[in-house]
Motif scaffolding. Structure first.
Motif, PDB file in Angstrom:
ATOM      1  N   LEU A 225       0.858  -1.192   0.000  1.00 23.47           N
ATOM      2  CA  LEU A 225       0.000   0.000   0.000  1.00 23.47           C
ATOM      3  C   LEU A 225       0.885   1.229   0.000  1.00 23.47           C
ATOM      4  O   LEU A 225       1.836   1.318   0.764  1.00 23.47           O
TER       5      LEU A 225
ATOM      6  N   SER B 254       0.168   5.160   0.460  1.00 24.22           N
ATOM      7  CA  SER B 254      -0.813   6.217   0.653  1.00 24.22           C
ATOM      8  C   SER B 254      -0.195   7.547   0.271  1.00 24.22           C
ATOM      9  O   SER B 254       0.846   7.938   0.796  1.00 24.22           O
TER      10      SER B 254
ATOM     11  N   GLY C  40     -10.827   1.765   2.923  1.00 19.85           N
ATOM     12  CA  GLY C  40     -10.205   1.392   4.203  1.00 19.85           C
ATOM     13  C   GLY C  40      -9.290   0.185   4.083  1.00 19.85           C
ATOM     14  O   GLY C  40      -9.014  -0.465   5.087  1.00 19.85           O
ATOM     15  N   VAL C  41      -8.804  -0.136   2.878  1.00 20.00           N
ATOM     16  CA  VAL C  41      -8.009  -1.366   2.723  1.00 20.00           C
ATOM     17  C   VAL C  41      -6.741  -1.312   3.559  1.00 20.00           C
ATOM     18  O   VAL C  41      -6.151  -0.250   3.772  1.00 20.00           O
ATOM     19  N   ARG C  42      -6.318  -2.500   4.024  1.00 18.23           N
ATOM     20  CA  ARG C  42      -5.073  -2.615   4.776  1.00 18.23           C
ATOM     21  C   ARG C  42      -4.210  -3.693   4.147  1.00 18.23           C
ATOM     22  O   ARG C  42      -4.718  -4.580   3.450  1.00 18.23           O
ATOM     23  N   LEU C  43      -2.943  -3.611   4.443  1.00 18.41           N
ATOM     24  CA  LEU C  43      -1.997  -4.604   3.944  1.00 18.41           C
ATOM     25  C   LEU C  43      -2.457  -6.002   4.341  1.00 18.41           C
ATOM     26  O   LEU C  43      -2.858  -6.219   5.486  1.00 18.41           O
TER      27      LEU C  43
ATOM     28  N   ASP D 202      -5.107  -7.589   3.409  1.00 21.24           N
ATOM     29  CA  ASP D 202      -6.541  -7.815   3.190  1.00 21.24           C
ATOM     30  C   ASP D 202      -6.761  -8.515   1.849  1.00 21.24           C
ATOM     31  O   ASP D 202      -6.052  -8.226   0.875  1.00 21.24           O
TER      32      ASP D 202
END
Ligand SMILES: Nc1ncnc2c1ncn2[C@@H]1O[C@H](COP(=O)(O)OP(=O)(O)OP(=O)(O)O)[C@@H](O)[C@H]1O
Ligand SMILES: [Mg+2]
Length: 389
Positions: free
Chosen positions: A316, A318, A362-365, A367
């Motif tokens: 990710l 950001s 809201g994605v996270r590593l 997922d």
């Protein structure tokens, strides 16, 4: 003021290297044309032939109404700005700017006036008595521009003039050069390997690869309608994700595009008016998806279920205004010929894929998520020639 026309220009260096193959380009009066491509593709060679610093091996070069193949550089009425500004350290800013006028034996009063005018345009008035060593990088760059401006040439040739500057200054200077070129209305050929510079500065952009012209068009057309897989991968950042895939049979609803173990439904509208694409149904094809044509499916509840795929987030990035989300997908990346295009990330299994998500995602590593693909915006290329379909 002048048009610059390259007609089937070749360059073969004495050691036998052919750096330019049959280059055709027509640069209109007052136009800002950017020459872009990876390192070694022949950009500087092409520019130096226009400048007269490099002999032309074949074809015809015309500036204004004159064929200039055999005209000496000083008689071509052009000014060149290089990557290293090559300012004279012992001369003041004013003397550096006026040096070519002094050589040309322009009268003292005219010289003073032209230097003053250039300094005003470039906001260098208060630095005229300083030495280059007492200037910032951006100010030195402007002095180099000043040297070109005072000559009042019929064309500017610039070879990566901003590459010695830091990122922030580069952004500022590229806007300044673009504005200056518009104000002065002088035909300009600008070389860069930076596709963002090419897209933001040029009226038109010519993309070179291995000495061959790939496409020349407005920045938006290059982006929307790349002529081949190389241009598709080269223009746009992050690069278009391009995979070897298969098109299923076409029916009234459309067709299925298979990328590895993943199926995407392409609506019938994608095929209407594209008979070339229709003819590929049932066979192999290269399919390209721009990062911006994918989105976190949880933000698009109405997106058709058959235009989504599921994958695990492996990286990710950001950026505040957007999030770059990297996945591995098990389709084979298509060869694009762009050395920088496919950057491998993650575990190394399968091919990388990068999507540009809305920061509200809201994605996270780690997922496993659903990705919505804008199927109508997928680009297609012949799987063997790479030509756009
Ligand atoms: N004097 C020379 N003799 C032989 N080959 C050369 C010469 N100058 C350049 N070349 C070759 O010609 C090709 C084009 O070089 P050129 O300098 O035009 O590339 P470029 O697109 O400007 O690259 P970069 O982005 O790295 O500046 C390269 O393969 C280079 O090695
Ligand atoms: Mg170069």
């Amino acid at each position: 003021m002048a048009t610059v026309v390259l007609d089937k220009i070749d360059k073969i260096y004495p050691n036998g290297v052919q750096a330019i193959h049959g280059l055709d380009l027509e640069i209109a009066d007052n136009e800002f044309l950017v020459l872009v491509g990876p390192s070694g593709c022949g950009k500087s060679t092409a520019l130096r032939m226009i400048a007269g610093l490099e002999e032309i091996s074949g074809g015809t070069l015309t500036i204004g109404d004159t064929v200039v193949n055999d005209v000496a550089p000083k008689d071509r009425d052009i000014a060149m700005v290089f990557q290293n500004y090559a300012l004279y350290p012992h001369m003041t800013v004013g003397e550096n700017i006026g040096f070519s006028l002094k050589l040309a034996k322009v009268s003292k009063s005219e010289m003073t006036e032209r230097i003053r005018h250039a300094a005003e345009i470039l906001e260098l008035e208060e630095y005229l008595d300083r030495k280059p060593g007492q200037l910032s990088g951006g100010q030195r760059q402007r002095v180099a521009m000043g040297r070109a401006i005072v000559r009042q040439p019929s064309a500017f040739l610039m070879d990566e003039p901003l590459s010695n500057l830091d990122a922030k200054l580069r952004v500022q200077m590229r806007a300044e050069i673009a504005r200056l070129q518009r104000d002065l209305a002088v035909t300009t050929v600008y070389v860069t390997h930076d596709q963002v510079e090419a897209m933001t500065m040029g009226d038109r952009v010519a993309v070179l690869k291995d000495g061959y012209l790939q496409q020349v068009d407005s920045p938006q057309n290059l982006y929307d309608h790349p002529a081949n897989i190389f241009v598709a991968a080269f223009i746009g950042s992050p690069s278009m994700n391009i995979y070897e895939s298969r098109l299923g049979a076409l029916d009234d609803n459309g067709a299925t595009l298979t990328l590895g173990s993943m199926d995407l439904h392409l609506p019938r509208s994608v095929f209407d008016e594209n008979t070339e694409l229709q003819a590929r149904c049932g066979g192999p094809i290269s399919a390209g998806i721009r990062p911006e044509d994918m989105e976190d499916a949880s933000l698009k509840p109405d997106h058709p279920a058959n235009q989504r795929f599921t994958s695990e987030v492996v990286l990710l990035e950001s950026l505040g205004s957007e999030i770059m989300v990297h996945f591995n997908i098990d389709a084979k990346a298509a060869a694009t010929g762009d050395p920088d295009a496919v950057e491998e990330v993650g575990t190394g299994e399968g091919s990388s894929c990068v999507a540009r998500f809305n920061p509200r995602s809201g994605v996270r590593l780690g997922d496993t998520i659903e990705v919505a693909v804008d199927a109508a915006r997928i680009h297609f290329f012949d799987h063997s020639t790479g030509a756009a379909l």
